[in-house]
Design a protein around this motif. Structure first.
Motif, PDB file in Angstrom:
ATOM      1  N   TYR A 120       0.797  -1.229   0.000  1.00  0.00           N
ATOM      2  CA  TYR A 120       0.000   0.000   0.000  1.00  0.00           C
ATOM      3  C   TYR A 120       0.827   1.275   0.000  1.00  0.00           C
ATOM      4  CZ  TYR A 120      -3.688  -3.311   1.098  1.00  0.00           C
ATOM      5  OH  TYR A 120      -4.569  -4.368   1.037  1.00  0.00           O
ATOM      6  N   ILE A 121       2.092   1.190   0.435  1.00  0.00           N
ATOM      7  CA  ILE A 121       2.911   2.408   0.476  1.00  0.00           C
ATOM      8  C   ILE A 121       4.108   2.248  -0.450  1.00  0.00           C
ATOM      9  CG2 ILE A 121       2.255   2.954   2.844  1.00  0.00           C
ATOM     10  CD1 ILE A 121       5.002   1.984   3.732  1.00  0.00           C
ATOM     11  N   LYS A 122       4.622   3.379  -0.900  1.00  0.00           N
ATOM     12  CA  LYS A 122       5.783   3.310  -1.778  1.00  0.00           C
ATOM     13  C   LYS A 122       7.032   3.517  -0.935  1.00  0.00           C
ATOM     14  CE  LYS A 122       7.565   4.680  -6.271  1.00  0.00           C
ATOM     15  NZ  LYS A 122       8.052   3.315  -6.468  1.00  0.00           N
ATOM     16  N   GLY A 123       7.598   2.406  -0.508  1.00  0.00           N
ATOM     17  CA  GLY A 123       8.857   2.478   0.229  1.00  0.00           C
ATOM     18  C   GLY A 123      10.007   2.298  -0.732  1.00  0.00           C
ATOM     19  N   PRO A 124      11.197   2.174  -0.202  1.00  0.00           N
ATOM     20  CA  PRO A 124      12.345   1.949  -1.082  1.00  0.00           C
ATOM     21  C   PRO A 124      12.194   0.619  -1.812  1.00  0.00           C
ATOM     22  CG  PRO A 124      12.970   1.788   1.243  1.00  0.00           C
ATOM     23  CD  PRO A 124      11.569   2.245   1.211  1.00  0.00           C
ATOM     24  N   VAL A 125      12.552   0.595  -3.105  1.00  0.00           N
ATOM     25  CA  VAL A 125      12.494  -0.653  -3.865  1.00  0.00           C
ATOM     26  C   VAL A 125      13.665  -1.519  -3.419  1.00  0.00           C
ATOM     27  CG1 VAL A 125      12.691  -1.671  -6.157  1.00  0.00           C
ATOM     28  CG2 VAL A 125      11.376   0.441  -5.824  1.00  0.00           C
ATOM     29  N   ALA A 126      13.335  -2.671  -2.884  1.00  0.00           N
ATOM     30  CA  ALA A 126      14.398  -3.540  -2.391  1.00  0.00           C
ATOM     31  C   ALA A 126      13.923  -4.973  -2.461  1.00  0.00           C
ATOM     32  CB  ALA A 126      14.758  -3.161  -0.949  1.00  0.00           C
ATOM     33  N   ALA A 127      14.653  -5.797  -3.171  1.00  0.00           N
ATOM     34  CA  ALA A 127      14.276  -7.207  -3.301  1.00  0.00           C
ATOM     35  C   ALA A 127      14.533  -7.942  -1.989  1.00  0.00           C
ATOM     36  CB  ALA A 127      15.120  -7.860  -4.401  1.00  0.00           C
ATOM     37  N   PRO A 128      13.688  -8.896  -1.577  1.00  0.00           N
ATOM     38  CA  PRO A 128      12.396  -9.194  -2.186  1.00  0.00           C
ATOM     39  C   PRO A 128      11.256  -8.457  -1.498  1.00  0.00           C
ATOM     40  CG  PRO A 128      12.945 -10.886  -0.599  1.00  0.00           C
ATOM     41  CD  PRO A 128      14.043  -9.835  -0.513  1.00  0.00           C
ATOM     42  N   TRP A 129      11.594  -7.355  -0.840  1.00  0.00           N
ATOM     43  CA  TRP A 129      10.622  -6.633  -0.023  1.00  0.00           C
ATOM     44  C   TRP A 129       9.581  -5.925  -0.856  1.00  0.00           C
ATOM     45  CZ3 TRP A 129       9.867  -1.246   1.029  1.00  0.00           C
ATOM     46  CH2 TRP A 129       9.103  -0.989   2.171  1.00  0.00           C
ATOM     47  N   GLY A 140       0.467  10.174   0.379  1.00  0.00           N
ATOM     48  CA  GLY A 140       1.456  11.218   0.132  1.00  0.00           C
ATOM     49  C   GLY A 140       2.726  10.961   0.929  1.00  0.00           C
ATOM     50  N   ASN A 141       3.716  11.847   0.744  1.00  0.00           N
ATOM     51  CA  ASN A 141       5.020  11.631   1.388  1.00  0.00           C
ATOM     52  C   ASN A 141       4.936  11.597   2.904  1.00  0.00           C
ATOM     53  OD1 ASN A 141       6.232  11.463  -1.034  1.00  0.00           O
ATOM     54  ND2 ASN A 141       7.012  13.576  -1.053  1.00  0.00           N
ATOM     55  N   ALA A 142       4.153  12.500   3.496  1.00  0.00           N
ATOM     56  CA  ALA A 142       4.114  12.580   4.963  1.00  0.00           C
ATOM     57  C   ALA A 142       3.529  11.300   5.552  1.00  0.00           C
ATOM     58  CB  ALA A 142       3.298  13.800   5.394  1.00  0.00           C
ATOM     59  N   ASP A 143       2.426  10.832   4.963  1.00  0.00           N
ATOM     60  CA  ASP A 143       1.806   9.596   5.458  1.00  0.00           C
ATOM     61  C   ASP A 143       2.726   8.398   5.247  1.00  0.00           C
ATOM     62  OD1 ASP A 143      -0.545  10.774   6.376  1.00  0.00           O
ATOM     63  OD2 ASP A 143      -1.435  10.728   4.358  1.00  0.00           O
ATOM     64  N   THR A 144       3.370   8.371   4.082  1.00  0.00           N
ATOM     65  CA  THR A 144       4.285   7.263   3.793  1.00  0.00           C
ATOM     66  C   THR A 144       5.428   7.242   4.803  1.00  0.00           C
ATOM     67  OG1 THR A 144       3.737   7.344   1.453  1.00  0.00           O
ATOM     68  CG2 THR A 144       5.811   6.266   2.033  1.00  0.00           C
ATOM     69  N   GLU A 145       5.987   8.423   5.073  1.00  0.00           N
ATOM     70  CA  GLU A 145       7.108   8.477   6.023  1.00  0.00           C
ATOM     71  C   GLU A 145       6.680   8.056   7.423  1.00  0.00           C
ATOM     72  OE1 GLU A 145       8.948  12.340   5.681  1.00  0.00           O
ATOM     73  OE2 GLU A 145       9.381  11.928   3.558  1.00  0.00           O
ATOM     74  N   ARG A 146       5.474   8.471   7.815  1.00  0.00           N
ATOM     75  CA  ARG A 146       4.966   8.085   9.147  1.00  0.00           C
ATOM     76  C   ARG A 146       4.810   6.568   9.236  1.00  0.00           C
ATOM     77  NH1 ARG A 146      -0.271   7.506  10.039  1.00  0.00           N
ATOM     78  NH2 ARG A 146      -0.764   8.827   8.274  1.00  0.00           N
TER      79      ARG A 146
END
Ligand code: NFE
Length: 474
Positions: A120-129, A140-146
């Motif tokens: 549901y959130i756009k975190g760092p792209v990292a296999a296999p996560w 948005g960025n603030a919600d994602t960071e929280r």
């Protein structure tokens, strides 16, 4: 255009699950028209228990899984309590509940933050996560960071919950303290104080962070309250005994048909295993106390190592939503998001109950009654694991295990078609789901993850006539 796709294996779950889906355009809408859940590993614990001393059962079956070992230990000793005719003193009952309850909290926090949130959130792209998919992430960025901060906090919360399991259980995973007749740990005052202090921290996290985060995501992705329903039959064996006669429980057993509020009493004789579509030697639907575990691979028409457990020949969903529904704690709906919401609220219900239980312990009091192994007996140990109803069926002959059968929650939820050709709960939950981009069908992953299947990592998608297209998550 019809597209066949396979997620093999599904990532961010435990174990080996492959989901094969067919996507087609119906009434102008691209959607899932067929789904098959393929369990890729033969478990076989039933076979390796044959001929063993029944007193080994809890230690061996805890090794079925590193995520829910506590529930397997508990189911095994509940069966042996009955087989040996031994009661459990209050301290033993409470210590079992506390050790199982802390594992529930750990598992639920793990599930939401580590296994589901990346859908549901756009975190760092990292296999296999997390794959580099361009999909509908609505934060948005603030919600994602929280939420990412809370993701990191959840790592600590999980560690502390495991510490709680080990305070009385002796270690985590695979706590050795479960024995027929009770428990082996002494509830010393210092251990009670340690357990209670961590519990307060975890309860605060559930109240202030976990539940608000789930509610936030459920509101943003409110359309997922319409997708992923499944058959709607919700089944619970019940768990967390509240009295020494073991008649009342924090979660009562029961079955609710097709999402209705009417809850029927559970008749465990109505449980049968179907194997027509599983890689096991064919037999008529059989009760777990006698159903064989004879692998047969390959087998015509079979596609999974999971059997198909049925209640009154119907597929049933098990898990937090089923428990909370059966007990009247959560009845908002049956869907992808309802599973997350029910799970989070269940974590709080258990944490609050543990606060009372830990205060009921009698320091230095008896924890275990003496049991005498028997030469012959048959018994069922029914309880709840974090992912749902868990049963162990044992038959003892000449002092040794002659038959053992485990039906784990995921076997209910991820079961294949039964002898009547009716798909299992997860298979049904995927039908009709609209797919925006067949190259990146995130909708499928969100629904699969909501069941919290325990089966494991990398995703490929295949098309008929073309080579397997492997989505390597880099
Ligand atoms: Ni391996 Fe388990 C739980 C059990 S799932 S995690 O919860 O039993 O089948």
């Amino acid at each position: 255009m019809k597209i066949t796709a396979a997620f093999d294996p599904v990532t961010r779950i435990e174990g080996h699950l492959n989901i094969e889906i067919t996507i087609d355009t119906v009434n102008g809408l691209q959607q899932v028209v067929d789904a098959k859940a393929v369990g890729g590993l033969f478990r076989g614990f039933e076979k390796l228990l044959i001929g063993r001393d029944p007193r080994d059962a809890q230690h061996i079956t805890e090794r079925i899984c590193g995520v829910c070992p506590v529930a397997h230990g508990l189911a095994a000793v509940r069966a042996l309590d009955i087989a040996f005719g031994v009661s459990v003193p209050a301290n033993g009952r409470i210590l079992r509940n506390l050790t199982n309850g802390s594992n529930f909290v750990e598992s639920h926090v793990l599930h939401f933050y580590l296994l589901c949130l990346p859908d549901y959130i756009k975190g760092p792209v990292a296999a296999p996560w997390q794959a580099d998919w361009d999909i509908d992430r609505r934060l948005g960025n603030a919600d994602t960071e929280r939420l990412m901060r809370h993701y990191l906090q959840a790592l600590t919360v999980r560690r502390k919950a495991d510490q709680m399991t080990a305070v009385f259980g002796g270690r985590c995973p695979h706590p050795p303290a479960f024995v027929p007749g009770g428990f082996t740990a002494n509830p010393r005052p210092d251990r009670i104080a340690t357990f209670a202090a961590i519990l307060d921290e975890l309860t605060a996290f559930i109240e202030s962070t976990y539940i608000p985060d789930v509610e936030f995501v459920a509101n943003v992705y409110a359309d997922y309250r319409f997708w992923g329903r499944g058959p709607g039959n919700l089944l619970a064996y019940g768990a967390f005994e509240l009295d020494d006669a073991q008649t009342s429980r924090l979660f009562a057993p029961g079955i609710a048909w097709n999402g209705t509020d009417a809850v029927e009493a559970l008749d465990t004789n109505a449980i049968h295993e179907h194997v027509l579509h599983s890689w096991f030697r064919n037999h008529a639907p059989a009760a777990p106390e006698e159903s064989p575990t004879e692998p047969q691979h390959p087998k015509n028409g079979a596609y999974t190592w999971l059997k198909a457990p049925r209640y009154l020949d119907e597929p049933c969903e098990v898990g937090p939503l089923a428990r909370m529904w059966v007990n009247g704690d959560y009845r908002q709906g049956i869907s992808t998001m309802d599973r997350h919401l029910a799970r989070a609220h269940e974590a709080l219900k258990i944490a609050r109950a543990m606060k009372h239980w830990v205060a009921e312990l009698t320091p230095e009091g008896p924890v275990c009654n003496v049991f005498v192994p028997v030469d012959a007996a048959g018994a069922a140990g029914l309880t709840e694991a974090p992912r749902g109803a868990l049963g162990h069926w044992v038959r003892i002959e000449e002092g040794r295990i002659a038959h053992y059968q485990v039906i784990s929650p995921t076997t209910w939820n991820v079961s294949p078609r039964d002898d009547a050709g009716v798909p299992g709960p997860l298979e049904q939950a995927l039908l009709g789901v609209p797919i925006e981009n067949a190259e990146q069908p995130i909708e499928i992953m969100r629904i699969i993850h909501s069941f919290d299947p325990c089966l494991d990592c990398a995703t490929h998608v295949m098309r008929p006539g073309k080579q397997a297209k492997v989505y390597q998550v880099r």
